[in-house]
Write a protein that holds these residues in place. Structure first.
Motif, PDB file in Angstrom:
ATOM      1  N   SER A 195      34.046   8.528   7.793  1.00  0.00           N
ATOM      2  CA  SER A 195      32.705   7.976   7.614  1.00  0.00           C
ATOM      3  C   SER A 195      31.861   8.912   6.749  1.00  0.00           C
ATOM      4  CB  SER A 195      32.015   7.789   8.971  1.00  0.00           C
ATOM      5  OG  SER A 195      32.739   6.903   9.792  1.00  0.00           O
ATOM      6  N   THR A 196      30.825   8.380   6.143  1.00  0.00           N
ATOM      7  CA  THR A 196      29.866   9.203   5.412  1.00  0.00           C
ATOM      8  C   THR A 196      28.818   9.723   6.390  1.00  0.00           C
ATOM      9  OG1 THR A 196      28.364   7.374   4.910  1.00  0.00           O
ATOM     10  CG2 THR A 196      30.210   7.732   3.394  1.00  0.00           C
ATOM     11  N   THR A 197      28.048  10.718   5.966  1.00  0.00           N
ATOM     12  CA  THR A 197      27.002  11.236   6.844  1.00  0.00           C
ATOM     13  C   THR A 197      25.953  10.167   7.131  1.00  0.00           C
ATOM     14  OG1 THR A 197      25.880  12.154   4.886  1.00  0.00           O
ATOM     15  CG2 THR A 197      27.277  13.644   6.162  1.00  0.00           C
ATOM     16  N   GLU A 198      25.726   9.279   6.192  1.00  0.00           N
ATOM     17  CA  GLU A 198      24.759   8.193   6.408  1.00  0.00           C
ATOM     18  C   GLU A 198      25.260   7.231   7.479  1.00  0.00           C
ATOM     19  OE1 GLU A 198      21.072   6.566   5.922  1.00  0.00           O
ATOM     20  OE2 GLU A 198      21.869   8.364   4.931  1.00  0.00           O
ATOM     21  N   GLN A 199      26.557   6.938   7.460  1.00  0.00           N
ATOM     22  CA  GLN A 199      27.135   6.055   8.476  1.00  0.00           C
ATOM     23  C   GLN A 199      27.108   6.710   9.855  1.00  0.00           C
ATOM     24  OE1 GLN A 199      30.913   5.482   6.527  1.00  0.00           O
ATOM     25  NE2 GLN A 199      30.304   3.495   5.665  1.00  0.00           N
ATOM     26  N   ILE A 200      27.366   8.022   9.884  1.00  0.00           N
ATOM     27  CA  ILE A 200      27.321   8.747  11.157  1.00  0.00           C
ATOM     28  C   ILE A 200      25.898   8.773  11.700  1.00  0.00           C
ATOM     29  CG2 ILE A 200      27.703  11.005  12.226  1.00  0.00           C
ATOM     30  CD1 ILE A 200      29.909  11.459  10.113  1.00  0.00           C
ATOM     31  N   THR A 242      23.637   6.501  11.314  1.00  0.00           N
ATOM     32  CA  THR A 242      23.372   5.177  11.896  1.00  0.00           C
ATOM     33  C   THR A 242      24.018   5.057  13.265  1.00  0.00           C
ATOM     34  OG1 THR A 242      23.270   4.196   9.676  1.00  0.00           O
ATOM     35  CG2 THR A 242      23.625   2.697  11.532  1.00  0.00           C
ATOM     36  N   GLN A 243      25.239   5.587  13.391  1.00  0.00           N
ATOM     37  CA  GLN A 243      25.977   5.527  14.647  1.00  0.00           C
ATOM     38  C   GLN A 243      25.246   6.323  15.744  1.00  0.00           C
ATOM     39  OE1 GLN A 243      29.995   6.896  14.213  1.00  0.00           O
ATOM     40  NE2 GLN A 243      30.596   6.405  16.305  1.00  0.00           N
ATOM     41  N   ILE A 244      24.777   7.506  15.404  1.00  0.00           N
ATOM     42  CA  ILE A 244      24.055   8.332  16.380  1.00  0.00           C
ATOM     43  C   ILE A 244      22.721   7.685  16.743  1.00  0.00           C
ATOM     44  CG2 ILE A 244      22.927  10.558  16.728  1.00  0.00           C
ATOM     45  CD1 ILE A 244      25.098  11.813  14.994  1.00  0.00           C
ATOM     46  N   ALA A 280      21.248   7.142  20.368  1.00  0.00           N
ATOM     47  CA  ALA A 280      20.099   7.965  20.739  1.00  0.00           C
ATOM     48  C   ALA A 280      18.924   7.128  21.204  1.00  0.00           C
ATOM     49  CB  ALA A 280      19.689   8.842  19.561  1.00  0.00           C
ATOM     50  N   ILE A 281      18.813   5.912  20.693  1.00  0.00           N
ATOM     51  CA  ILE A 281      17.661   5.070  21.045  1.00  0.00           C
ATOM     52  C   ILE A 281      17.655   4.712  22.530  1.00  0.00           C
ATOM     53  CG2 ILE A 281      18.704   2.791  20.666  1.00  0.00           C
ATOM     54  CD1 ILE A 281      16.142   2.074  19.091  1.00  0.00           C
ATOM     55  N   THR A 282      18.822   4.864  23.192  1.00  0.00           N
ATOM     56  CA  THR A 282      18.906   4.597  24.624  1.00  0.00           C
ATOM     57  C   THR A 282      18.202   5.689  25.424  1.00  0.00           C
ATOM     58  OG1 THR A 282      21.046   3.519  24.288  1.00  0.00           O
ATOM     59  CG2 THR A 282      20.513   4.179  26.537  1.00  0.00           C
ATOM     60  N   TYR A 283      18.207   6.916  24.880  1.00  0.00           N
ATOM     61  CA  TYR A 283      17.675   8.056  25.619  1.00  0.00           C
ATOM     62  C   TYR A 283      16.346   8.577  25.068  1.00  0.00           C
ATOM     63  CZ  TYR A 283      22.521   8.051  27.183  1.00  0.00           C
ATOM     64  OH  TYR A 283      23.739   7.672  27.687  1.00  0.00           O
ATOM     65  N   TYR A 284      16.073   8.307  23.809  1.00  0.00           N
ATOM     66  CA  TYR A 284      14.851   8.817  23.191  1.00  0.00           C
ATOM     67  C   TYR A 284      14.031   7.660  22.630  1.00  0.00           C
ATOM     68  CZ  TYR A 284      17.894  12.918  23.156  1.00  0.00           C
ATOM     69  OH  TYR A 284      18.765  13.904  23.504  1.00  0.00           O
ATOM     70  N   LYS A 285      12.729   7.850  22.636  1.00  0.00           N
ATOM     71  CA  LYS A 285      11.845   6.838  22.076  1.00  0.00           C
ATOM     72  C   LYS A 285      11.636   7.110  20.587  1.00  0.00           C
ATOM     73  CE  LYS A 285       7.355   4.621  22.693  1.00  0.00           C
ATOM     74  NZ  LYS A 285       6.097   4.602  23.489  1.00  0.00           N
ATOM     75  N   ASN A 286      12.016   6.152  19.770  1.00  0.00           N
ATOM     76  CA  ASN A 286      11.871   6.252  18.315  1.00  0.00           C
ATOM     77  C   ASN A 286      12.488   7.546  17.757  1.00  0.00           C
ATOM     78  OD1 ASN A 286      10.380   3.817  18.259  1.00  0.00           O
ATOM     79  ND2 ASN A 286       8.486   4.947  18.721  1.00  0.00           N
ATOM     80  N   PRO A 287      13.769   7.797  18.051  1.00  0.00           N
ATOM     81  CA  PRO A 287      14.392   9.045  17.564  1.00  0.00           C
ATOM     82  C   PRO A 287      14.615   9.004  16.050  1.00  0.00           C
ATOM     83  CG  PRO A 287      16.044   7.636  18.539  1.00  0.00           C
ATOM     84  CD  PRO A 287      14.718   6.952  18.772  1.00  0.00           C
ATOM     85  N   LEU A 326      25.095  12.003  24.396  1.00  0.00           N
ATOM     86  CA  LEU A 326      25.502  10.811  23.643  1.00  0.00           C
ATOM     87  C   LEU A 326      27.005  10.549  23.711  1.00  0.00           C
ATOM     88  CD1 LEU A 326      23.265  11.141  20.457  1.00  0.00           C
ATOM     89  CD2 LEU A 326      22.738  10.118  22.692  1.00  0.00           C
ATOM     90  N   GLY A 327      27.795  11.556  24.070  1.00  0.00           N
ATOM     91  CA  GLY A 327      29.229  11.350  24.233  1.00  0.00           C
ATOM     92  C   GLY A 327      30.036  11.569  22.961  1.00  0.00           C
ATOM     93  N   THR A 328      31.233  10.982  22.938  1.00  0.00           N
ATOM     94  CA  THR A 328      32.177  11.175  21.841  1.00  0.00           C
ATOM     95  C   THR A 328      31.964  10.129  20.746  1.00  0.00           C
ATOM     96  OG1 THR A 328      33.834  12.050  23.373  1.00  0.00           O
ATOM     97  CG2 THR A 328      34.623  11.306  21.216  1.00  0.00           C
TER      98      THR A 328
END
Length: 265
Positions: free
Chosen positions: A120-125, A127-129, A133-140, A112-114
Motif C-alpha cells: 500500500s502507499t502511505t496515503e492508502q495506509i 485512510t486505513q488508520i 481511529a474514528i472509533t476511538y477519537y473524535k475527528n482524528p 487500533l490493532g494489526t
C-alpha cells in the motif's frame, strides 16, 4: 628541413590532442541531445518524462504515524494507550521510533490493532488508520510518512555514501545531487541502478548523455536503491600516467645513485 618537419609534427600532435579533448568533452555534459536553440532559451520546451508512481510500502520499512485530535475528552484514553505529547489545543500521539513493517507486511498499532500495509502507499495506509481511529477519537487527523527512504550512491561521485531522502519523491538525479554529482571521471553513459524486486536484484542502466533517460520508468527511486557510477577510461589513463610518472622518477633516482656510487669507487 629538420625544423619544418619538427614544426609539422608539433602541429599535427596539437591537432590530434584537440580532437581527443573535443571527443572527451562530448561525454561530459548531461542530455546532449536536448536542443539548445534560441526558442528554448526564450520560451522553454516541454520534455516528455515518466510519470511519478507513489512508493509501495515493503517489509522492514519504518513508518512514522501521528494521530492528532482536538477533543480533550479523549486525553486519558490516548495517554493510556499511545503515550501522547500534550500540546496547545489538544493531544498528539506519535510513534517515537516509528513502526517497523513485519515480514508478513503488517504493523501493530496501540489500541487500533494489526494493519496490513505491505503493497500500500502511505496515503492508502492513512485512510486505513483513519477508518479505525474514528472509533476511538473524535475527528482524528492522521499523518503517515516513510521514515527509512534511503539510497546508496557509490563510485565516481563527489561524496559516496548512503543518504536518507526527505519525502517520498526522488529521482536518480536527486540521488546524484545528494552525493555531490559525478566526478569528471564518472562514466555518464553507463550509470547502474540496482533495485531489490521481490527478493531478487534488478539492474538498470542509464545513459545520462541522452535525454531519453528522463523517460525511463526507473527514473524515480525506491527505498534501498543503489546507484553505481563506474569510472571512465580517462580515470584509468590518469592512474596509468601517474604510475608511469612515479616509475620514471624512481628510475631517475636509482640512475643517479648508481652513477654516484660508480664515481665514488
Amino acid at each position: 628541413m629538420y625544423k619544418i618537419r619538427s614544426t609539422t609534427a608539433i602541429l599535427l600532435g596539437a591537432f590530434m590532442l584537440a580532437l581527443t579533448a573535443c571527443k572527451t568533452y562530448q561525454k561530459v555534459p548531461y542530455f546532449r541531445n536536448i536542443p539548445a536553440d534560441s526558442s528554448v532559451y526564450s520560451q522553454g520546451r516541454v520534455i516528455p518524462t515518466v510519470s511519478y508512481q507513489a512508493l509501495k510500502i515493503k517489509p522492514d520499512d519504518l513508518l512514522g504515524i501521528t494521530i492528532t485530535t482536538l477533543d480533550n475528552s479523549t486525553a486519558v484514553l490516548t495517554e493510556a494507550v499511545t503515550r501522547p505529547q500534550s500540546g496547545p489545543g489538544g493531544v498528539v500521539s506519535q510513534a517515537g521510533n516509528g513502526f517497523l513493517v513485519s515480514a508478513a507486511g503488517t504493523i501493530e498499532l496501540p489500541l487500533l490493532g494489526t494493519l496490513q500495509v505491505s503493497g500500500s502507499t502511505t496515503e492508502q495506509i492513512k485512510t486505513q488508520i483513519q477508518a479505525r481511529a474514528i472509533t476511538y477519537y473524535k475527528n482524528p487527523v492522521v499523518n503517515v510518512r516513510l521514515m527509512n527512504f534511503k539510497v546508496t550512491v557509490l563510485g565516481e561521485v563527489g561524496r559516496p555514501g548512503t543518504y536518507f531522502v526527505n519525502g517520498e519523491k526522488a529521482t536518480l538525479l536527486d540521488a546524484l545531487g545528494l552525493a555531490g554529482d559525478l566526478t569528471i571521471y564518472g562514466n555518464r553513459r553507463n550509470v547502474l541502478l540496482l533495485r531489490d524486486a521481490d527478493g531478487k536484484q534488478k539492474s538498470i542502466r542509464f545513459d545520462l548523455n541522452n535525454g531519453q533517460a528522463l523517460t525511463s520508468p526507473y527514473l524515480y527511486l525506491q527505498q534501498n536503491d543503489v546507484v553505481y557510477v563506474e569510472p571512465g577510461k580517462a580515470k584509468a589513463a590518469a592512474n596509468n600516467a601517474a604510475r608511469t610518472q612515479t616509475i620514471a622518477i624512481v628510475g631517475s633516482i636509482i640512475s643517479v645513485l648508481i652513477v654516484a656510487l660508480t664515481r665514488i669507487r
